[in-house]
Design an enzyme around this catalytic site. Structure first.
Site, PDB file in Angstrom:
ATOM      1  CG  LEU A   1     183.358  12.919 129.029  1.00 58.92           C
ATOM      2  CD1 LEU A   1     183.625  11.778 129.430  1.00 58.92           C
ATOM      3  CD2 LEU A   1     181.975  12.788 128.328  1.00 58.92           C
TER       4      LEU A   1
ATOM      5  CD  GLU B   1     191.214  12.980 128.027  1.00 56.59           C
ATOM      6  OE1 GLU B   1     191.026  13.164 129.353  1.00 56.59           O
ATOM      7  OE2 GLU B   1     190.008  13.270 127.619  1.00 56.59           O
TER       8      GLU B   1
HETATM    9 NI    NI Z   1     187.998  16.488 129.734  1.00 57.26          NI
END
Ligand code: NI
Length: 170
Positions: free
Chosen positions: A94, A136
């Protein structure tokens, strides 16, 4: 419901290793809720706290993007403690929107973390879950997935991003 802006490649907060969470209080619960809302709105399958500008060791993962109950994992102070195998698959982020690249990751990953109720947990993830755990956790260490690319592939992405940034489109 609070959807927060997601920091993009080039923002220094993404490059800074995050600080361990010592206290699970109301403020942390609010932060977790905001992270989940932001992840679902994006939409994405995972989000690290520093992606919304909060440099704390906390991440959320939900491969169903909120569609299936029980699939949300809130991971406080996560550490990868074991890995098995290796697999190359496409991956995106993202914070690096509109790009995907093939990245080599372990096929199975064992993650140790604390849940939002303060319970110590260990969980094996496989396939996309293992990939999300690595991706993550990387974020929380100040690493982006493009850092795993080498040479021309990496140069190409960095060049495209700086071009977009120069024209105000990043
Ligand atoms: Ni990412």
């Amino acid at each position: 419901m609070t959807v927060l802006p997601i920091r993009k490649y080039g923002d220094p907060v993404l490059r800074c290793p995050t600080e361990r969470v010592e206290v699970i209080d109301d403020e942390l619960q609010k932060l977790i809720d905001d992270m989940v809302d932001t992840m679902y709105a994006a939409p994405g399958v995972g989000l690290a706290a520093n992606q919304i500008g909060v440099s704390r060791r906390l991440m959320v993962i939900d491969l169903s993007v909120g569609k299936r109950p029980g699939e949300l994992h809130v991971c406080i102070n996560p550490e990868i403690v074991a890995t098995e195998g290796e697999v190359r698959e496409e991956e995106g982020c993202l914070s690096v929107p509109d790009f995907v690249e093939e990245i080599k990751r372990p096929e199975r990953v064992k993650l140790r973390y604390r849940d939002r109720h303060g319970n110590d947990r260990e969980m094996w993830g496989q396939g996309l879950m293992a990939r999300a755990m690595c991706h993550e956790t990387d974020h929380l260490n100040g690493t982006l997935y493009v850092d795993h690319l080498r040479g021309l592939k990496r140069d190409r992405i960095v060049k495209k991003i700086s071009k977009l940034a120069k024209s105000g489109m990043w």
